[in-house]
Write a protein that holds these residues in place. Structure first.
Motif, PDB file in Angstrom:
ATOM      1  N   CYS A  30      95.409  31.858 154.219  1.00 14.61           N
ATOM      2  CA  CYS A  30      95.412  31.150 155.503  1.00 14.61           C
ATOM      3  C   CYS A  30      94.550  31.866 156.548  1.00 14.61           C
ATOM      4  CB  CYS A  30      96.843  31.023 156.009  1.00 14.61           C
ATOM      5  SG  CYS A  30      96.919  30.326 157.662  1.00 14.61           S
ATOM      6  N   PHE A  32      94.458  31.320 159.649  1.00 11.32           N
ATOM      7  CA  PHE A  32      95.168  31.462 160.926  1.00 11.32           C
ATOM      8  C   PHE A  32      96.106  32.661 160.886  1.00 11.32           C
ATOM      9  CE2 PHE A  32      94.092  27.032 160.105  1.00 11.32           C
ATOM     10  CZ  PHE A  32      93.123  26.888 161.084  1.00 11.32           C
ATOM     11  N   CYS A  33      96.686  32.931 159.718  1.00 13.24           N
ATOM     12  CA  CYS A  33      97.450  34.173 159.541  1.00 13.24           C
ATOM     13  C   CYS A  33      96.517  35.360 159.783  1.00 13.24           C
ATOM     14  CB  CYS A  33      98.005  34.281 158.118  1.00 13.24           C
ATOM     15  SG  CYS A  33      99.391  33.197 157.744  1.00 13.24           S
ATOM     16  N   CYS A  55     100.500  25.752 156.725  1.00 13.32           N
ATOM     17  CA  CYS A  55     100.779  27.122 156.296  1.00 13.32           C
ATOM     18  C   CYS A  55     102.231  27.416 156.654  1.00 13.32           C
ATOM     19  CB  CYS A  55      99.854  28.118 157.000  1.00 13.32           C
ATOM     20  SG  CYS A  55     100.364  29.840 156.745  1.00 13.32           S
ATOM     21  N   CYS A  58     102.447  31.126 159.114  1.00 13.37           N
ATOM     22  CA  CYS A  58     102.255  31.150 160.565  1.00 13.37           C
ATOM     23  C   CYS A  58     102.612  29.802 161.193  1.00 13.37           C
ATOM     24  CB  CYS A  58     100.814  31.521 160.903  1.00 13.37           C
ATOM     25  SG  CYS A  58      99.602  30.311 160.316  1.00 13.37           S
TER      26      CYS A  58
HETATM   27 ZN    ZN Z   1      99.073  30.957 158.194  1.00 13.93          ZN
END
Ligand code: ZN
Length: 333
Positions: A30, A32-33, A55, A58
């Motif tokens: 991911c 964004f993680c 996800c 997060c």
């Molecule tokens: Zn994530």
């Protein structure tokens, strides 16, 4: 949005999953993680068919993949946003966001080059990686050495593609890009396939093109091992090509026309029959004789007899009517 195009635009950024079947989730580390600096990076599950992504780590989610494209857009290479005439608004939109309005945009021409640490494959490599790559391609994948020499295949001993077998893609003597396969005995982790940074001519990339000059029939597969397995195998007049995916762009079609083949046979994986017929219909629409050949296994896993049977059972495609005629009894030629 065309799910394949969205995937094609996202995967250079998200990475290439080890496995993917249409309709199911594709899983990526991911982004964004990563951005949040989380200790544990979860999978971003992307469903291209449903147009959704989530996800569970997060909590990032969207029910419109346009949002995912926009979120990671800053890292989508411009060369991958190719306007082939389809879905024009979308292309305009993301190009405008990325690079400003068309008239303000500079034309960036990126010279394609082979990856760092590239070493051409020779008959008897003396280094450890070369020996392992040689064993993998020739003994395990049964690629004839001549085929590898023809395309200028090699491998990387260092850099990002260390442990990958690398297959340059030349069109008209010019390097256009490269594709690669991770050699599992040399490199344990990493995506199965990595493509080179595409130059301006991204959508003209047809693997093994230059070696098909003069071939009367062209058989188009998805990847390099398909092209190797199809090239001059049943007949010295058969040229094996790979479209590096299941989308035929207009420029692909023009390149194929330039070879003046008597017939073009599309041979995509068994899970992509619609794509194969779509590609064949595109070829037929410019007046080429086009057909679809269905295989249950990858062409390199079929015996000569099995491949020949599939070839003889291919289906001719009419640009307007779709499949109109099935061979099956045609003598081998
Ligand atoms: Zn994530």
């Amino acid at each position: 949005m065309d799910p394949d195009r969205v995937r094609q635009a996202l995967e250079p950024v998200l990475g290439y999953p080890d496995s993917y079947s249409p309709g199911h989730d594709a899983n990526y580390p991911c982004p964004f993680c990563v951005k949040e600096g989380r200790g544990k990076i979860s999978h971003l599950h992307v469903n291209y068919t449903k147009g959704k992504a989530i996800c569970h780590g997060c909590g990032w989610k969207t029910s419109n993949l346009r949002n995912l494209l926009l979120a990671v857009l800053g890292r989508v290479p411009r060369s991958l946003v190719v306007d082939d005439g389809g879905d024009g608004d979308f292309v305009e939109h993301i190009e405008a966001v990325l690079y400003g309005k068309a008239e303000e945009r500079e034309t960036v021409v990126q010279e394609p080059e082979l990856p760092a640490g590239f070493v051409p494959l020779v008959g008897r490599p003396s280094d450890k990686v070369g020996k392992a790559v040689h064993r993998y391609l020739i003994d395990e994948r049964a690629v004839p050495f001549d085929r590898l020499v023809e395309v200028g295949a090699g491998y990387c001993t260092e850099g990002a593609l260390s442990g990958y077998a690398v297959f340059p893609v030349h069109v008209g003597g010019q390097l256009v890009t490269y594709t690669s396969r991770r050699v599992p005995t040399v490199r344990l982790n990493g995506p199965k396939v990595r493509h080179g940074a595409f130059g301006k001519s991204a959508s003209t990339a047809l693997f093994n093109y230059d070696n098909c000059v003069g071939c009367r029939r062209l058989i188009i597969g998805e990847g390099p091992f398909d092209a190797f397995a199809l090239h001059r195998r049943l007949n010295p007049n058969h040229g094996g090509l790979a479209s590096l995916g299941t989308i035929l762009h207009k420029r692909h079609v023009r390149l194929i026309e330039a070879l003046e083949p008597e017939e073009v046979v599309v041979c995509y994986d068994a899970d992509a029959p619609d794509k194969a017929f779509k590609a064949a219909a595109q070829l037929a629409s410019v007046g080429l004789k086009a057909s679809v050949m269905t295989v249950e296994k990858d062409p390199d896993e079929l015996s000569d007899e099995e491949l020949c049977a599939c070839y003889r059972a291919r289906t001719l495609v009419d640009p307007e009517l779709g499949a109109v005629e099935s061979w099956g009894t045609e003598p081998r030629r």
